[in-house]
Write a protein that holds these residues in place. Structure first.
Motif, mmCIF file in Angstrom:
data_model
loop_
_atom_site.group_PDB
_atom_site.id
_atom_site.type_symbol
_atom_site.label_atom_id
_atom_site.label_comp_id
_atom_site.label_asym_id
_atom_site.label_seq_id
_atom_site.Cartn_x
_atom_site.Cartn_y
_atom_site.Cartn_z
ATOM 1 N N ASP A 127 50.014 -76.272 95.463
ATOM 2 C CA ASP A 127 48.692 -75.670 95.631
ATOM 3 C C ASP A 127 48.669 -74.204 95.184
ATOM 4 O O ASP A 127 47.657 -73.725 94.691
ATOM 5 C CB ASP A 127 48.240 -75.749 97.084
ATOM 6 N N TYR A 128 49.768 -73.488 95.370
ATOM 7 C CA TYR A 128 49.827 -72.072 95.034
ATOM 8 C C TYR A 128 50.193 -71.830 93.570
ATOM 9 O O TYR A 128 49.789 -70.832 92.991
ATOM 10 C CB TYR A 128 50.836 -71.352 95.928
ATOM 11 N N ALA A 139 45.069 -68.465 95.730
ATOM 12 C CA ALA A 139 45.233 -69.629 96.608
ATOM 13 C C ALA A 139 44.964 -69.278 98.066
ATOM 14 O O ALA A 139 44.418 -70.077 98.821
ATOM 15 C CB ALA A 139 46.634 -70.214 96.457
#
Length: 117
Positions: A94-95, A111
């Motif tokens: 996700d990051y 993020a």
């Protein structure tokens, strides 16, 4: 049959306390890991007992047919460590917005705080 039916006092006096939820989910997750605990919730008592027996065999490091406190502690540490590594891997994706397997400061900010910026 496969799940505890009544709350029992397990802590020693002066030991840290935790609250049991109605489904004893805290204990299941500590012992099995979050994902495995969810899968156990879907099993019949017979299937649950069979799978738990296989897990107990894995916990019994010295294969003497008995579980010691130390073996249980080691097992719970392994389960928790596995959960942490899996969670880090998921969050990493996700990051790492540009998928270069690195998290730059800009990616982290986006993020984490992106909807504020």
């Amino acid at each position: 049959l496969g799940k505890p039916t009544a709350r029992q006092e397990r802590a020693r006096p002066g030991a840290a306390q935790h609250e049991d939820t109605p489904g004893f989910q805290y204990d299941h997750e500590a012992f099995l890991g979050k994902e495995e605990a969810r899968s156990f919730d879907q099993l019949s008592p017979e299937e649950s007992r069979e799978r738990l027996g296989k897990i107990v065999d894995k916990i019994d490091d010295n294969e003497d047919g008995y579980l010691t406190t130390e073996e249980l502690k080691n097992w719970i540490k392994r389960v928790q460590k596995r959960y942490i590594y899996e969670n880090v891997a998921k969050v990493w994706k996700d990051y790492d917005l540009n998928k270069d397997n690195k998290i730059a400061w800009e990616e982290y900010k986006q993020a984490t705080y992106g909807y504020y910026l």
